[in-house]
Each structure stands twice: as structure tokens, then as C-alpha cells.
Design a protein around this motif. Sequence first.
Motif, PDB file in Angstrom:
ATOM      1  N   THR A 159       0.828  -1.203   0.000  1.00 42.83           N
ATOM      2  CA  THR A 159       0.000   0.000   0.000  1.00 42.83           C
ATOM      3  C   THR A 159       0.866   1.257   0.000  1.00 42.83           C
ATOM      4  OG1 THR A 159      -1.796  -1.147   1.130  1.00 42.83           O
ATOM      5  CG2 THR A 159      -1.811   1.244   1.262  1.00 42.83           C
ATOM      6  N   LEU A 160       2.026   1.185   0.652  1.00 42.33           N
ATOM      7  CA  LEU A 160       2.932   2.331   0.678  1.00 42.33           C
ATOM      8  C   LEU A 160       3.363   2.752  -0.725  1.00 42.33           C
ATOM      9  CD1 LEU A 160       5.416   1.516   3.597  1.00 42.33           C
ATOM     10  CD2 LEU A 160       3.781   3.410   3.514  1.00 42.33           C
ATOM     11  N   ARG A 161       3.454   1.779  -1.614  1.00 45.16           N
ATOM     12  CA  ARG A 161       3.940   2.073  -2.982  1.00 45.16           C
ATOM     13  C   ARG A 161       3.078   3.151  -3.631  1.00 45.16           C
ATOM     14  NH1 ARG A 161       6.568   3.346  -6.846  1.00 45.16           N
ATOM     15  NH2 ARG A 161       7.364   1.978  -8.493  1.00 45.16           N
ATOM     16  N   GLY A 162       1.761   3.063  -3.436  1.00 47.21           N
ATOM     17  CA  GLY A 162       0.860   4.070  -3.989  1.00 47.21           C
ATOM     18  C   GLY A 162       0.797   5.319  -3.142  1.00 47.21           C
ATOM     19  N   GLU A 163       0.774   5.144  -1.832  1.00 42.06           N
ATOM     20  CA  GLU A 163       0.650   6.294  -0.938  1.00 42.06           C
ATOM     21  C   GLU A 163       1.858   7.223  -1.007  1.00 42.06           C
ATOM     22  OE1 GLU A 163      -2.239   4.277   2.487  1.00 42.06           O
ATOM     23  OE2 GLU A 163      -0.116   4.603   2.915  1.00 42.06           O
ATOM     24  N   ILE A 169      10.824   8.518  -2.038  1.00 42.58           N
ATOM     25  CA  ILE A 169      10.988   7.296  -1.239  1.00 42.58           C
ATOM     26  C   ILE A 169      10.675   6.088  -2.108  1.00 42.58           C
ATOM     27  CG2 ILE A 169      10.272   6.010   0.812  1.00 42.58           C
ATOM     28  CD1 ILE A 169       9.359   8.642   2.057  1.00 42.58           C
ATOM     29  N   ARG A 170      11.608   5.176  -2.202  1.00 41.20           N
ATOM     30  CA  ARG A 170      11.368   3.931  -2.923  1.00 41.20           C
ATOM     31  C   ARG A 170      10.834   2.872  -1.968  1.00 41.20           C
ATOM     32  NH1 ARG A 170      16.800   2.457  -5.808  1.00 41.20           N
ATOM     33  NH2 ARG A 170      17.758   3.551  -4.042  1.00 41.20           N
ATOM     34  N   VAL A 171      10.188   1.856  -2.520  1.00 36.28           N
ATOM     35  CA  VAL A 171       9.526   0.831  -1.710  1.00 36.28           C
ATOM     36  C   VAL A 171       9.797  -0.541  -2.331  1.00 36.28           C
ATOM     37  CG1 VAL A 171       7.331   0.029  -0.778  1.00 36.28           C
ATOM     38  CG2 VAL A 171       7.716   2.473  -1.058  1.00 36.28           C
ATOM     39  N   THR A 172      10.492  -1.401  -1.610  1.00 38.12           N
ATOM     40  CA  THR A 172      10.866  -2.718  -2.138  1.00 38.12           C
ATOM     41  C   THR A 172      10.470  -3.816  -1.157  1.00 38.12           C
ATOM     42  OG1 THR A 172      12.757  -1.817  -3.359  1.00 38.12           O
ATOM     43  CG2 THR A 172      12.786  -4.186  -2.884  1.00 38.12           C
ATOM     44  N   GLU A 173       9.826  -4.853  -1.678  1.00 43.69           N
ATOM     45  CA  GLU A 173       9.471  -6.015  -0.867  1.00 43.69           C
ATOM     46  C   GLU A 173      10.367  -7.189  -1.254  1.00 43.69           C
ATOM     47  OE1 GLU A 173       5.655  -8.997   0.072  1.00 43.69           O
ATOM     48  OE2 GLU A 173       5.450  -7.361  -1.381  1.00 43.69           O
ATOM     49  N   ILE A 174      10.980  -7.814  -0.266  1.00 40.70           N
ATOM     50  CA  ILE A 174      11.821  -8.987  -0.468  1.00 40.70           C
ATOM     51  C   ILE A 174      11.052 -10.201   0.040  1.00 40.70           C
ATOM     52  CG2 ILE A 174      14.035 -10.080   0.051  1.00 40.70           C
ATOM     53  CD1 ILE A 174      14.398  -7.473  -1.452  1.00 40.70           C
ATOM     54  N   PHE A 216      21.523  -5.116  -3.134  1.00 41.06           N
ATOM     55  CA  PHE A 216      21.393  -4.837  -4.573  1.00 41.06           C
ATOM     56  C   PHE A 216      20.253  -3.851  -4.811  1.00 41.06           C
ATOM     57  CE2 PHE A 216      19.393  -5.724  -8.693  1.00 41.06           C
ATOM     58  CZ  PHE A 216      20.470  -5.522  -9.552  1.00 41.06           C
ATOM     59  N   ALA A 217      19.104  -4.100  -4.195  1.00 41.67           N
ATOM     60  CA  ALA A 217      17.956  -3.200  -4.362  1.00 41.67           C
ATOM     61  C   ALA A 217      18.268  -1.811  -3.830  1.00 41.67           C
ATOM     62  CB  ALA A 217      16.735  -3.781  -3.654  1.00 41.67           C
ATOM     63  N   ALA A 218      18.946  -1.754  -2.692  1.00 42.53           N
ATOM     64  CA  ALA A 218      19.221  -0.472  -2.043  1.00 42.53           C
ATOM     65  C   ALA A 218      20.239   0.372  -2.789  1.00 42.53           C
ATOM     66  CB  ALA A 218      19.713  -0.714  -0.619  1.00 42.53           C
ATOM     67  N   THR A 219      21.028  -0.257  -3.643  1.00 45.84           N
ATOM     68  CA  THR A 219      22.100   0.477  -4.327  1.00 45.84           C
ATOM     69  C   THR A 219      21.822   0.710  -5.802  1.00 45.84           C
ATOM     70  OG1 THR A 219      23.292  -1.633  -4.593  1.00 45.84           O
ATOM     71  CG2 THR A 219      23.892  -0.255  -2.704  1.00 45.84           C
ATOM     72  N   ARG A 220      20.570   0.491  -6.241  1.00 42.36           N
ATOM     73  CA  ARG A 220      20.214   0.849  -7.612  1.00 42.36           C
ATOM     74  C   ARG A 220      20.118   2.382  -7.713  1.00 42.36           C
ATOM     75  NH1 ARG A 220      22.592  -2.042  -9.819  1.00 42.36           N
ATOM     76  NH2 ARG A 220      23.325  -2.486  -7.715  1.00 42.36           N
ATOM     77  N   SER A 222      18.594   6.042  -8.049  1.00 45.57           N
ATOM     78  CA  SER A 222      17.418   6.533  -7.325  1.00 45.57           C
ATOM     79  C   SER A 222      16.115   6.414  -8.101  1.00 45.57           C
ATOM     80  CB  SER A 222      17.630   7.998  -6.923  1.00 45.57           C
ATOM     81  OG  SER A 222      18.710   8.111  -6.041  1.00 45.57           O
ATOM     82  N   HIS A 223      16.183   6.441  -9.426  1.00 48.11           N
ATOM     83  CA  HIS A 223      14.945   6.381 -10.212  1.00 48.11           C
ATOM     84  C   HIS A 223      14.468   4.945 -10.431  1.00 48.11           C
ATOM     85  CE1 HIS A 223      17.931   5.525 -13.308  1.00 48.11           C
ATOM     86  NE2 HIS A 223      16.966   5.074 -14.083  1.00 48.11           N
ATOM     87  N   VAL A 224      15.247   3.965  -9.969  1.00 47.03           N
ATOM     88  CA  VAL A 224      14.902   2.556 -10.182  1.00 47.03           C
ATOM     89  C   VAL A 224      14.279   1.991  -8.906  1.00 47.03           C
ATOM     90  CG1 VAL A 224      15.768   0.247 -10.718  1.00 47.03           C
ATOM     91  CG2 VAL A 224      16.783   2.252 -11.838  1.00 47.03           C
ATOM     92  N   ASN A 225      13.016   1.564  -9.001  1.00 46.88           N
ATOM     93  CA  ASN A 225      12.325   0.960  -7.863  1.00 46.88           C
ATOM     94  C   ASN A 225      12.073  -0.514  -8.159  1.00 46.88           C
ATOM     95  OD1 ASN A 225      10.560   2.029  -5.287  1.00 46.88           O
ATOM     96  ND2 ASN A 225       9.734   0.140  -6.135  1.00 46.88           N
ATOM     97  N   LEU A 226      12.737  -1.385  -7.445  1.00 49.99           N
ATOM     98  CA  LEU A 226      12.475  -2.818  -7.561  1.00 49.99           C
ATOM     99  C   LEU A 226      11.319  -3.136  -6.624  1.00 49.99           C
ATOM    100  CD1 LEU A 226      16.150  -4.143  -7.599  1.00 49.99           C
ATOM    101  CD2 LEU A 226      14.627  -3.811  -9.534  1.00 49.99           C
ATOM    102  N   ASP A 227      10.131  -3.261  -7.184  1.00 51.45           N
ATOM    103  CA  ASP A 227       8.928  -3.394  -6.360  1.00 51.45           C
ATOM    104  C   ASP A 227       8.936  -4.668  -5.515  1.00 51.45           C
ATOM    105  OD1 ASP A 227       8.298  -1.223  -7.956  1.00 51.45           O
ATOM    106  OD2 ASP A 227       6.182  -1.760  -8.070  1.00 51.45           O
TER     107      ASP A 227
END
Length: 246
Positions: A159-163, A169-174, A216-220, A222-227
Amino acid sequence: MSSDRPTAVVTGASSGIGAATARRLGAAGFHVVLGARRVERCAAIAEEIDGTALPLDVTDPDSVRAFGEAVDGARVLVNNAGGAKGLASVEHADEQEWRWMWETNVVGTLRITQAFLPKLRASGDGHVITVTSIAAQDFYDNGAGYTGAKHAQAMLHRTLRGELLGEPIRVTEILPGMVETEFSEVRFDGDTEKAAAVYAGLTPLTADDVAETIVFAATRPSHVNLDQIVLKPRDQASGTRRHRRT
């Protein structure tokens, strides 16, 4: 806690995925704040990586508040604290085990995320990384308490991804599959024999496998969001299908 390095906060950092993630983030150039109930373990890791160890119990609002107030700012938040208790059917489920799983995985993630969103926003390039599980995608017999909690945690995170759309702020689920850590020992209340049987005959992921993916996700850029990133052992196809060698 002053540092020229960007700050990354890791919950559940005293062992397993959290500890491995702290070490890898430190190697990647972050100043890592490690939080867990077993703060003495965090302190040993913090000394290795020139980080900061603070006591944290995500089930205690006062502990979360004090933890958040002790950290001046943050670029990355890794919501890793969580776990499972028991493996009972719905009919025979233990309410206290369910409450612990929901309080730790769901409400704990909510508390920490609320405490750190203003800091992540202020950084100008924040990132919320939440470790859920493939249990957030499926269900299995005798696992309703854990799969239910992980589904709820995942919904909170997704839900944070849309909010947060349009914010820095990027939002990634592992979503890991079988990882050999203390997870099964906690689930089986310290029964090491039962815990070892979970991984018998196959090669599970290691905590470091998951940590490497998180970093890896954290160091992409800034414009790249690995959902979402789902990772499983080669020997596992789903929560209920796995190959065991005799």
C-alpha cells in the motif's frame, strides 16, 4: 552517530538475515544502525562495521519511540524483524502464538515505518525495504497464523507504494523462500532437531543470499524501484513443493 555515510536502519539485526544485511550494507558504504532485543549481539556486529547498536523491541511502542528518537536521520529502512510461532491447524491454533506473529510481523512493521518515514522523506532519497516471505503469496496447511500475518504485512508494505508515489521514497518487498537461520528454531520453540529437519535433503538459501539481494535493491540508481524480489532455493518451487535428496 554523526557520519558522512548515508544511514541504513536494520531491524531484527541480531542474527540471520538482519545481521547479514547489516554487514553487507556496512561494506556498501552505509552507516548501519542495528536494532534488536538482543542488543549485545548487535553491538558485536556494529563494532565490526563501525555501526551503531540500539535496543529495539518492535512489539513495544515505547521501545520503538525511543529507537526512532535516537536516530537522527535515515536513507534506508530495512523492516526485517518478524518470525513464526508453531505449526498448528486452525482448529488447534494457539491464540497467543497468533498474537505474537501479528504483533511482530504486522504491527511492528507499522510502528517502525511510521517512526522512520519522516526521516526517509527528509533524506531526499529514502527507501523502505520490507522482508516478507513467499508465505505472503500462498497458504499451506497448519500455517494460517504465519501466512496470515505475512499477507497482512505485505499488504501494509505494498500500500505504501501508492501512498508514497511522487515522493522521494522507494519501496521494495523482499520475499524469500526457505532460508536456514534461527527462523525454524523460533517456530519450534528451540527444538533444534525439528528445525534441522525442515532443511534436510535440500540446499536452502543462506542469510547472506538474502542480504546480498537487499543491498542490490538499495544500491540501484534513485529512479529505479524494484517493487518485489522473490528468491527461493533451486530445490523449492513453492511453499509446499520442494525436492529433497535421499
